[in-house]
Design a protein around this motif. Structure first.
Motif, PDB file in Angstrom:
ATOM      1  N   ARG A   1      54.957  69.016  76.326  1.00  0.00           N
ATOM      2  CA  ARG A   1      55.227  69.716  77.562  1.00  0.00           C
ATOM      3  C   ARG A   1      56.719  69.990  77.714  1.00  0.00           C
ATOM      4  O   ARG A   1      57.536  69.117  77.452  1.00  0.00           O
ATOM      5  CB  ARG A   1      54.781  68.816  78.711  1.00  0.00           C
TER       6      ARG A   1
ATOM      7  N   ASP B   1      53.523  75.470  80.840  1.00  0.00           N
ATOM      8  CA  ASP B   1      54.445  74.425  80.392  1.00  0.00           C
ATOM      9  C   ASP B   1      54.948  74.646  78.972  1.00  0.00           C
ATOM     10  O   ASP B   1      55.508  73.758  78.354  1.00  0.00           O
ATOM     11  CB  ASP B   1      53.771  73.050  80.501  1.00  0.00           C
TER      12      ASP B   1
ATOM     13  N   ARG C   1      51.113  72.195  68.265  1.00  0.00           N
ATOM     14  CA  ARG C   1      51.206  72.074  69.723  1.00  0.00           C
ATOM     15  C   ARG C   1      52.415  71.244  70.091  1.00  0.00           C
ATOM     16  O   ARG C   1      52.491  70.068  69.762  1.00  0.00           O
ATOM     17  CB  ARG C   1      49.957  71.413  70.274  1.00  0.00           C
TER      18      ARG C   1
ATOM     19  N   GLN D   1      53.380  74.817  76.305  1.00  0.00           N
ATOM     20  CA  GLN D   1      52.629  74.170  75.224  1.00  0.00           C
ATOM     21  C   GLN D   1      51.880  75.217  74.403  1.00  0.00           C
ATOM     22  O   GLN D   1      51.398  74.931  73.327  1.00  0.00           O
ATOM     23  CB  GLN D   1      51.655  73.140  75.786  1.00  0.00           C
TER      24      GLN D   1
ATOM     25  N   ASP E   1      49.330  78.504  79.243  1.00  0.00           N
ATOM     26  CA  ASP E   1      49.805  77.452  80.143  1.00  0.00           C
ATOM     27  C   ASP E   1      51.268  77.699  80.496  1.00  0.00           C
ATOM     28  O   ASP E   1      52.017  78.273  79.705  1.00  0.00           O
ATOM     29  CB  ASP E   1      49.684  76.074  79.486  1.00  0.00           C
TER      30      ASP E   1
HETATM   31 MG    MG Z   1      50.098  71.211  79.235  1.00  0.00          MG
END
Ligand code: MG
Ligand code: UDP
Length: 316
Positions: free
Chosen positions: A203, A99, A200, A101, A97
């Motif tokens: 963002r 962002d 995780r 993440q 991703d």
């Molecule tokens: Mg994301």
């Protein structure tokens, strides 16, 4: 040509203008420390409406590892990923991703596992504090129900962030369906799979591109792509309904024989009619879901349309 294996990072971007700089800073500092392999970074601009494309092109001009594929409009993350997987030439492919993440620090571990013989290396998030309570709850529920109902078990808390070797990417490309539920398809292909854990993060900036409604549709996609239980369940519900109705019929007949005819109540009549009616509507709706999917598949449209690609033999 040093003969090093090539790893392709495949990154979909949708209105990520604000994150791009941060993303490439993090990525380049992570991959510059990995000497055992070469990298290519395949960026897909999924019809962004902000300056994402311009920024991506700027990066690709200064870094020859970066290639950009511009789709002709927003096709959604699954299609963007597919475009990237099709374009990737690496011996291993890692979707990420934009962002942050999916932490780039994990790449070292994933690539090590691959070089030690794993075909697929999953990155599993051990906690999801970056996501809201509601999102975590519904995600859990989805995995629980899905894995009950479907033949293909989707490992929970595993996203698209994973390493796949060439053979598994090629296997994935052979799945022809138009309605792509990547998580399920990744699970369907199998292969020798290992797992690395990570936390995780939230963002890096901006907000999630997935709203509640989009996620609901996504979940529906998951169920209907990998299971026909929602379709079959109606046979059993119908069967139970019929049996119940039959025994009720017997009960009424016997009661009439013993006690004679009394004034029948409208309430029970109305309730049973309404109940069966709504049950039918619901099952028609579920049939519709599947028929809609058959319709979409039968059109055999391409999954995405590329407007232009940049980077391979760049004008510079
Ligand atoms: Mg994301
Ligand atoms: N994305 C995309 N097309 C879309 C929606 C999202 O390419 O229509 C990309 C987005 O730019 C990001 C990734 O998919 O790189 C994951 O999106 P997001 O972070 O919004 O999803 P979440 O992490 O909330 O599941």
């Amino acid at each position: 040509m040093q003969g090093k294996p090539v790893v392709s990072l495949v990154v979909p971007f949708y209105n990520e203008g604000a994150t791009i700089e941060m993303f490439f800073d993090a990525i380049t500092s992570a991959i510059d420390n990995i000497d055992a392999v070469e990298f290519e970074i395949v960026c897909i601009d999924d019809g962004s409406k902000d300056d994402t494309l311009a920024r991506l092109l700027a990066v690709s001009r200064s870094d020859s590892r970066v290639r950009v594929i511009e789709l002709s409009r927003n096709f959604g993350k699954e299609a963007a990923l597919t475009a990237g997987l099709d374009a990737a030439i690496g011996d291993a492919v890692i979707p990420m991703d934009a962002d942050l993440q999916d932490p780039p620090e994990l790449l070292v571990q994933m690539i090590d596992r691959w070089r030690q013989g794993a075909d697929v290396v999953l990155a599993r998030r051990t906690d999801r504090h970056g996501d809201s309570m509601a999102k975590r709850g519904t995600a859990n529920l989805f995995y629980r129900i899905h894995n009950r109902v479907s033949h293909v078990e989707i490992p929970s808390n595993v996203g698209d962030f994973r390493l796949m070797n060439r053979a598994s990417v090629d296997a994935l490309k052979r799945l022809p369906e138009r309605q792509r539920f990547m998580k399920g398809m990744f699970a369907w292909i199998g292969f020798r799979t290992e797992v690395v854990d990570y936390m995780r993060p939230a963002r890096a900036s901006g907000t999630s591109k997935f709203t509640g409604w989009k996620l609901w549709n996504f979940a529906l996609e998951g169920f209907t792509s990998f299971s026909s239980v929602p379709l079959r369940i109606w046979t059993y519900i119908g069967l139970c309904g019929t049996l119940l109705t039959l025994s009720y019929l017997a009960f009424i007949v016997i009661r009439t024989i013993i006690y004679g005819i009394d004034v029948p109540g409208y309430a029970s009549l109305l309730v049973s009619i309404l109940f069966l009616g709504s049950l039918q509507l619901l099952s028609i709706g579920i049939l519709g879901e599947y028929i809609g999917r058959i319709y979409m598949e039968s059109k055999q449209r391409p999954l995405y349309v590329v407007r232009q690609t940049y980077g391979d033999n760049h004008e510079s």
